[in-house]
Design a protein around this motif. Structure first.
Motif, PDB file in Angstrom:
ATOM      1  N   SER A 143      26.864  40.378  36.295  1.00  0.00           N
ATOM      2  CA  SER A 143      25.976  41.217  36.493  1.00  0.00           C
ATOM      3  C   SER A 143      25.718  42.394  35.624  1.00  0.00           C
ATOM      4  O   SER A 143      26.449  42.564  34.863  1.00  0.00           O
ATOM      5  CB  SER A 143      26.343  41.526  38.003  1.00  0.00           C
ATOM      6  N   PRO A 144      24.661  43.260  35.937  1.00  0.00           N
ATOM      7  CA  PRO A 144      24.325  44.410  35.098  1.00  0.00           C
ATOM      8  C   PRO A 144      25.631  45.118  34.905  1.00  0.00           C
ATOM      9  O   PRO A 144      25.971  45.804  33.991  1.00  0.00           O
ATOM     10  CB  PRO A 144      23.417  45.063  35.749  1.00  0.00           C
ATOM     11  N   ARG A 145      26.505  45.368  36.049  1.00  0.00           N
ATOM     12  CA  ARG A 145      27.790  46.301  35.825  1.00  0.00           C
ATOM     13  C   ARG A 145      29.081  45.521  35.522  1.00  0.00           C
ATOM     14  O   ARG A 145      30.085  46.150  35.047  1.00  0.00           O
ATOM     15  CB  ARG A 145      27.926  46.874  37.368  1.00  0.00           C
ATOM     16  N   THR A 146      28.974  44.245  35.593  1.00  0.00           N
ATOM     17  CA  THR A 146      29.963  43.562  35.078  1.00  0.00           C
ATOM     18  C   THR A 146      29.689  42.321  34.253  1.00  0.00           C
ATOM     19  O   THR A 146      29.312  41.337  34.571  1.00  0.00           O
ATOM     20  CB  THR A 146      30.967  42.701  36.498  1.00  0.00           C
ATOM     21  N   PRO A 147      29.580  42.321  33.100  1.00  0.00           N
ATOM     22  CA  PRO A 147      28.729  41.617  31.972  1.00  0.00           C
ATOM     23  C   PRO A 147      29.541  40.404  31.739  1.00  0.00           C
ATOM     24  O   PRO A 147      29.026  39.665  30.774  1.00  0.00           O
ATOM     25  CB  PRO A 147      28.756  42.518  30.912  1.00  0.00           C
ATOM     26  N   VAL A 152      35.529  41.528  37.898  1.00  0.00           N
ATOM     27  CA  VAL A 152      35.451  42.669  38.724  1.00  0.00           C
ATOM     28  C   VAL A 152      35.951  43.854  38.132  1.00  0.00           C
ATOM     29  O   VAL A 152      36.729  43.901  37.309  1.00  0.00           O
ATOM     30  CB  VAL A 152      36.237  41.970  40.018  1.00  0.00           C
ATOM     31  N   LEU A 153      35.306  44.910  38.991  1.00  0.00           N
ATOM     32  CA  LEU A 153      36.068  46.268  38.605  1.00  0.00           C
ATOM     33  C   LEU A 153      36.609  46.824  39.752  1.00  0.00           C
ATOM     34  O   LEU A 153      36.574  46.386  40.950  1.00  0.00           O
ATOM     35  CB  LEU A 153      34.690  47.036  38.151  1.00  0.00           C
ATOM     36  N   GLY A 154      37.209  47.796  39.960  1.00  0.00           N
ATOM     37  CA  GLY A 154      37.873  48.613  40.879  1.00  0.00           C
ATOM     38  C   GLY A 154      36.855  49.235  41.467  1.00  0.00           C
ATOM     39  O   GLY A 154      37.289  49.748  42.887  1.00  0.00           O
ATOM     40  N   CYS A 155      35.706  49.218  41.112  1.00  0.00           N
ATOM     41  CA  CYS A 155      34.631  49.759  42.059  1.00  0.00           C
ATOM     42  C   CYS A 155      33.198  48.911  42.494  1.00  0.00           C
ATOM     43  O   CYS A 155      32.229  49.175  42.929  1.00  0.00           O
ATOM     44  CB  CYS A 155      33.883  50.967  41.296  1.00  0.00           C
ATOM     45  N   THR A 156      33.404  47.599  41.745  1.00  0.00           N
ATOM     46  CA  THR A 156      32.626  46.688  41.933  1.00  0.00           C
ATOM     47  C   THR A 156      33.140  45.161  42.158  1.00  0.00           C
ATOM     48  O   THR A 156      33.774  44.497  41.284  1.00  0.00           O
ATOM     49  CB  THR A 156      31.450  46.383  40.607  1.00  0.00           C
ATOM     50  N   TYR A 157      32.920  44.619  43.134  1.00  0.00           N
ATOM     51  CA  TYR A 157      33.456  43.276  43.558  1.00  0.00           C
ATOM     52  C   TYR A 157      32.255  42.190  43.723  1.00  0.00           C
ATOM     53  O   TYR A 157      32.620  41.160  44.622  1.00  0.00           O
ATOM     54  CB  TYR A 157      34.168  43.312  44.875  1.00  0.00           C
ATOM     55  N   HIS A 177      42.887  45.130  41.842  1.00  0.00           N
ATOM     56  CA  HIS A 177      41.594  44.400  42.041  1.00  0.00           C
ATOM     57  C   HIS A 177      41.493  43.372  42.998  1.00  0.00           C
ATOM     58  O   HIS A 177      40.463  43.041  43.805  1.00  0.00           O
ATOM     59  CB  HIS A 177      41.175  44.117  40.594  1.00  0.00           C
ATOM     60  N   ALA A 178      42.769  42.756  43.257  1.00  0.00           N
ATOM     61  CA  ALA A 178      42.772  41.504  44.255  1.00  0.00           C
ATOM     62  C   ALA A 178      42.890  42.149  45.494  1.00  0.00           C
ATOM     63  O   ALA A 178      42.054  41.431  46.365  1.00  0.00           O
ATOM     64  CB  ALA A 178      44.113  40.980  43.695  1.00  0.00           C
ATOM     65  N   ILE A 179      43.389  43.226  45.893  1.00  0.00           N
ATOM     66  CA  ILE A 179      43.263  43.901  47.103  1.00  0.00           C
ATOM     67  C   ILE A 179      41.789  44.251  47.529  1.00  0.00           C
ATOM     68  O   ILE A 179      41.302  44.036  48.618  1.00  0.00           O
ATOM     69  CB  ILE A 179      44.215  44.953  47.388  1.00  0.00           C
ATOM     70  N   GLY A 180      40.979  44.953  46.406  1.00  0.00           N
ATOM     71  CA  GLY A 180      39.718  45.322  46.781  1.00  0.00           C
ATOM     72  C   GLY A 180      38.923  43.953  47.027  1.00  0.00           C
ATOM     73  O   GLY A 180      37.871  44.134  47.797  1.00  0.00           O
TER      74      GLY A 180
END
Length: 316
Positions: A143-147, A152-157, A177-180
């Motif tokens: 995705s644009p935020r996760t190339p 996954v990021l700490g702010c994008t799942y 990251h797994a919890i998020g």
């Protein structure tokens, strides 16, 4: 052996019409920067190192561009295009994780595979192994935020949600990251450490109970500071302005670094976090007063029900 691909970086900057270079890395890679700086100086470049804390590609040291022609940021994937910034992820070598500890924990057949940037390149190998055991693994596209696919990021799942799986399998170290991902999707999540092969079921109920307690503690607050980050990839002023009318005694507060001392000195009995979404989940224990996410603030003010709880994310 350096984790930073020094020869690749030298070859790349040789092709650019630049003379002055700034270097930035997160804490775990900072000690690699002087080695690279020495090599670059031997090549005729002028080099400065950003020594400030760095939490991601959302936290680019753009102020260094006052002194350099280009900033090279290591350890993350790019979140935005900037003509004078190079973002270089540090990918771990592809490896096939041991699955003996994982297989008994998986539920359902459709397994969503997710990871951080460091290990996302091993997800196809993990998928191949799961197929051999009769599972149907899914890796969401970039995705644009996760190339990177499955990242996954700490702010994008987004990658976790788009799998639409029966269960998520997170490849990486730690469980944040797994919890998020579990809270974002409400799916069971299994974590797999790529180094040790240890696996476990990730608990999301306890973090949610802690967040409920924080909301309840915030009910006594009569004033709210809505935190907006000045960092390039975290600034959510539009969201803060949308939240401002929800409570008559709310103020927008601009911060570069959100620390316990700053919150204490400002004196608000509660804050709403429109900076890095990780702050409330990761650092609440450090803060002197409740720090709510935007959805939690809506719950507190009666704009949202607890059953409609959402993890805070930056999706675009």
């Amino acid at each position: 052996m350096s984790l930073i691909p020094i020869s690749d970086i030298v070859e790349r900057v040789r092709s650019l019409s630049i003379r002055r270079i700034a270097l930035q890395a997160p804490e775990g890679l900072k000690r690699e920067l002087p080695v690279l700086a020495e090599v670059l100086r031997e090549e005729g470049f002028s080099v400065i190192i950003s020594g400030d804390p760095c939490y991601g590609a959302c936290d680019l040291a753009l102020d260094t561009l006052d002194y350099a022609d280009i900033l090279i940021h290591f350890g993350h994937t790019p979140l935005m295009d900037h003509p004078r910034v190079l973002v270089e992820p540090i990918l771990q070598p592809e490896q096939i994780p041991l699955l003996d500890s994982v297989l008994p924990l998986l539920t359902g057949k459709k397994i969503g595979l997710i990871s951080t940037a460091q290990h996302a390149n091993s997800l196809p190998l993990l998928a191949e192994e799961l197929i051999k055991h009769g599972f149907s693994p899914v890796i969401a596209p970039a995705s644009p935020r996760t190339p990177l696919p499955g990242q996954v990021l700490g702010c994008t799942y987004t990658a976790a949600r788009e799998t639409q799986a029966d269960c998520l399998l997170y490849l990486g170290t730690g469980v944040f990251h797994a919890i998020g991902s579990g809270i974002a999707t409400r799916l069971p999540v299994i974590s797999l450490d790529p180094y040790t092969g240890e696996a476990g079921v990730v608990e999301t109920d306890r973090p949610l109970r802690r967040r409920f307690a924080v909301i309840e503690k915030a009910r006594s607050a009569d004033r709210f500071g809505i935190i907006v980050s000045q960092k390039c990839g975290q600034n959510r002023m539009k969201l803060a302005e949308e939240l401002l009318p929800i409570h008559p005694n709310a103020e927008i507060v601009l911060l570069r670094e959100v620390t316990a001392d700053q919150l204490l000195n400002l004196g608000f009995p509660c804050y709403v976090n429109c900076a890095c979404p990780r702050l409330g989940l990761d650092d609440q224990i450090r803060f002197p007063v409740p720090v709510l996410s935007p959805p939690e603030f809506e719950i507190l003010c009666g704009r949202r029900e607890w059953d409609d709880y959402e993890i805070d994310e930056i999706r675009s």
